[in-house]
Design an enzyme around this catalytic site. Structure first.
Site, PDB file in Angstrom:
ATOM      1  N   PRO A   1       3.091   4.449  -0.730  1.00 15.06           N
ATOM      2  CA  PRO A   1       2.765   5.512   0.211  1.00 15.06           C
ATOM      3  C   PRO A   1       1.279   5.827   0.368  1.00 15.06           C
ATOM      4  O   PRO A   1       0.900   6.779   1.039  1.00 15.06           O
ATOM      5  CB  PRO A   1       3.497   6.719  -0.382  1.00 15.06           C
ATOM      6  CG  PRO A   1       3.476   6.472  -1.841  1.00 15.06           C
ATOM      7  CD  PRO A   1       3.618   4.992  -2.007  1.00 15.06           C
TER       8      PRO A   1
ATOM      9  N   CYS B   1       4.445  -0.054 -12.286  1.00 11.96           N
ATOM     10  CA  CYS B   1       4.748   1.185 -13.018  1.00 11.96           C
ATOM     11  C   CYS B   1       5.996   0.959 -13.883  1.00 11.96           C
ATOM     12  O   CYS B   1       6.889   1.802 -13.951  1.00 11.96           O
ATOM     13  CB  CYS B   1       4.936   2.365 -12.078  1.00 11.96           C
ATOM     14  SG  CYS B   1       6.270   2.189 -10.878  1.00 11.96           S
TER      15      CYS B   1
ATOM     16  N   ASP C   1       4.170  -8.382   5.609  1.00 13.10           N
ATOM     17  CA  ASP C   1       4.724  -8.673   4.295  1.00 13.10           C
ATOM     18  C   ASP C   1       3.623  -9.286   3.441  1.00 13.10           C
ATOM     19  O   ASP C   1       3.065 -10.328   3.796  1.00 13.10           O
ATOM     20  CB  ASP C   1       5.891  -9.658   4.431  1.00 13.10           C
ATOM     21  CG  ASP C   1       6.648  -9.876   3.128  1.00 13.10           C
ATOM     22  OD1 ASP C   1       6.043  -9.730   2.046  1.00 13.10           O
ATOM     23  OD2 ASP C   1       7.851 -10.212   3.193  1.00 13.10           O
TER      24      ASP C   1
ATOM     25  N   ASP D   1      -0.150  -3.911  -6.091  1.00 12.01           N
ATOM     26  CA  ASP D   1       0.633  -2.899  -6.801  1.00 12.01           C
ATOM     27  C   ASP D   1       2.093  -3.195  -6.474  1.00 12.01           C
ATOM     28  O   ASP D   1       2.679  -2.615  -5.568  1.00 12.01           O
ATOM     29  CB  ASP D   1       0.223  -1.501  -6.357  1.00 12.01           C
ATOM     30  CG  ASP D   1       0.907  -0.420  -7.160  1.00 12.01           C
ATOM     31  OD1 ASP D   1       1.016  -0.574  -8.389  1.00 12.01           O
ATOM     32  OD2 ASP D   1       1.360   0.581  -6.572  1.00 12.01           O
TER      33      ASP D   1
ATOM     34  N   ASP E   1       1.517  -2.990   4.435  1.00  6.53           N
ATOM     35  CA  ASP E   1       2.884  -2.731   3.995  1.00  6.53           C
ATOM     36  C   ASP E   1       3.822  -3.198   5.109  1.00  6.53           C
ATOM     37  O   ASP E   1       3.486  -3.090   6.294  1.00  6.53           O
ATOM     38  CB  ASP E   1       3.103  -1.249   3.696  1.00  6.53           C
ATOM     39  CG  ASP E   1       4.272  -1.030   2.743  1.00  6.53           C
ATOM     40  OD1 ASP E   1       4.037  -0.909   1.523  1.00  6.53           O
ATOM     41  OD2 ASP E   1       5.425  -0.990   3.212  1.00  6.53           O
TER      42      ASP E   1
ATOM     43  N   ARG F   1       6.736   3.904   6.334  1.00  6.05           N
ATOM     44  CA  ARG F   1       5.919   4.186   5.147  1.00  6.05           C
ATOM     45  C   ARG F   1       4.432   4.056   5.460  1.00  6.05           C
ATOM     46  O   ARG F   1       3.603   4.752   4.859  1.00  6.05           O
ATOM     47  CB  ARG F   1       6.326   3.259   4.005  1.00  6.05           C
ATOM     48  CG  ARG F   1       7.641   3.697   3.354  1.00  6.05           C
ATOM     49  CD  ARG F   1       8.203   2.650   2.420  1.00  6.05           C
ATOM     50  NE  ARG F   1       7.338   2.360   1.286  1.00  6.05           N
ATOM     51  CZ  ARG F   1       7.253   3.098   0.177  1.00  6.05           C
ATOM     52  NH1 ARG F   1       7.973   4.206   0.074  1.00  6.05           N
ATOM     53  NH2 ARG F   1       6.463   2.748  -0.812  1.00  6.05           N
TER      54      ARG F   1
ATOM     55  N   ALA G   1       0.770  -1.241   0.000  1.00  3.83           N
ATOM     56  CA  ALA G   1       0.000   0.000   0.000  1.00  3.83           C
ATOM     57  C   ALA G   1       0.807   1.302   0.000  1.00  3.83           C
ATOM     58  O   ALA G   1       0.374   2.300  -0.581  1.00  3.83           O
ATOM     59  CB  ALA G   1      -0.950   0.008   1.193  1.00  3.83           C
TER      60      ALA G   1
END
Length: 287
Positions: free
Chosen positions: A98, A214, A146, A161, A119, A124, A96
Site C-alpha cells: 500500500p 514480513c 507485475d 518487498d 504494483d 491498491r 509497492a
C-alpha cells in the site's frame, strides 16, 4: 525462545508512527503529540519512529490528515534504510502497495530521488496515490505491472518487498495462524524467487537490490537469497551493518527482527550488490 515468541505474538501490539521528517522535525512532532496528552515513546533505533498504545480515529486526527506521520512498523523501515536512496537515483519498488515503503524512500532523501512504485493491483495503487498526496510527496511515480515481468531501463536500486506468509506479524494478523498452509508457502516462494530474479535484471551494474519480507520463515528469506546468489554469481551480499543497528544484523549480514527480541514485527531483509552483468559465452561457428 519459541515460548517467548509465542507470548509476544499474543500481546496487543503498540502502534508505530513514522514521522514525515522533511515536513516536521521529530523533536517538534514529539512536542505536538505530547501536548495532546498522547503517550509516545521515541524509538531507540530510528529518530523518525515513535510508539504509542493507541491513537484517536485517524480520519479525525489533524496531524495525520496533514501528512505529519504515517502508521508503519519500525521493522518495515529497515529495508528502506538498506536501499539508502540518494539524490538523483532511480529506485524501483517492485511490490509497492500500500505504499508505506515507497513513501519512506521518498522521505529519506527529502524527495530528491526518483521513486517508481509498481504494483499489479490498480485499486491498491490508488491507495498509494492517496497516501502520497496526504504526505505531500512529489517524486513518486506509479505504474501498474507485475513485478515478475516488469521491464524498464535499468535502475540504480530495486526494492523487492515480496508477498509472503506474514508469519512475522501474527500479533496484528491473528487470522494467519489458521489460514496459512505449507502449500501456500511453497507457492509464495516461487513468486518471491521470480520477483528477485527480475529485480536482478532491472538493476545497473554496481547497483543495489534489497529483498525483504514480513515473515520469519527461512524458506521465504535466507533460502530465497541463497538460491538467487547460487544462480546469479554476479551478485554479492552487502552487510547490513553499514546501514542499520548491529542489533538486527545476522552473521551472514542480513537484517532480521523478532517480536520477542526487538519489540517489533518479525521481518527479514538482504542487501545485494550487482558486481557485473552476466556475459553470454561466445559460440564458435565452424566455417
Amino acid at each position: 525462545q519459541t515460548i517467548e515468541l509465542c507470548e509476544a505474538n499474543n500481546q496487543r501490539p503498540l502502534l508505530t508512527m513514522r514521522v514525515n521528517c522533511p515536513k516536521i522535525d521529530p523533536v517538534n512532532f514529539e512536542k505536538k503529540i505530547s501536548s495532546l496528552n498522547q503517550n509516545v515513546e521515541k524509538s531507540q533505533y530510528n529518530d523518525c519512529f515513535f510508539r504509542t498504545p493507541d491513537l484517536p480515529e485517524l480520519t479525525e486526527f489533524s496531524y495525520f490528515q496533514e501528512g505529519h506521520f504515517s502508521i508503519q512498523d519500525e521493522s518495515a523501515g529497515l529495508p528502506c534504510k538498506l536501499i539508502d536512496p540518494k539524490a538523483g537515483e532511480v529506485v524501483l519498488d517492485l511490490c509497492a502497495a500500500p505504499g508505506g515503503k515507497s513513501a519512506y524512500l521518498s522521505e529519506l532523501n527529502a524527495g530528491k530521488a526518483i521513486i517508481i512504485s509498481i504494483d499489479q493491483n490498480f485499486p491498491r495503487l490508488n491507495l498509494i496515490r492517496k497516501n502520497i498526496k496526504r504526505l505531500g510527496l512529489k517524486n513518486i511515480h506509479l505504474i501498474q505491472a507485475d513485478g515478475r515481468n516488469f521491464a524498464a531501463k535499468k535502475a540504480d536500486k530495486v526494492l523487492v518487498d515480496a508477498p509472503c506468509s506474514g508469519l512475522g506479524v501474527l500479533a496484528k494478523r491473528v487470522d494467519l495462524r489458521w489460514k496459512r498452509t505449507p502449500a501456500q508457502i511453497n507457492e509464495l516462494t516461487k513468486i518471491q524467487f521470480e520477483l528477485l530474479q527480475n529485480a536482478g535484471k532491472l538493476v545497473k551494474t554496481g547497483g543495489v537490490v534489497v529483498y525483504s519480507t514480513c515473515t520469519i520463515e527461512p524458506d521465504e528469506n535466507e533460502r530465497i537469497v541463497e538460491k538467487f546468489l547460487k544462480k546469479n554469481k554476479n551478485f554479492n551480499i552487502d552487510p547490513a551493518t553499514r546501514f542499520i543497528s548491529e542489533t538486527f544484523v545476522t552473521e551472514e549480514g542480513f537484517a532480521r527482527t523478532f517480536p520477542h527480541k526487538h519489540g517489533m514485527d518479525g521481518s527479514f531483509a538482504a542487501r545485494l550488490i550487482k558486481k557485473s552483468e552476466i556475459l553470454k559465452k561466445n559460440i564458435k561457428v565452424n566455417p
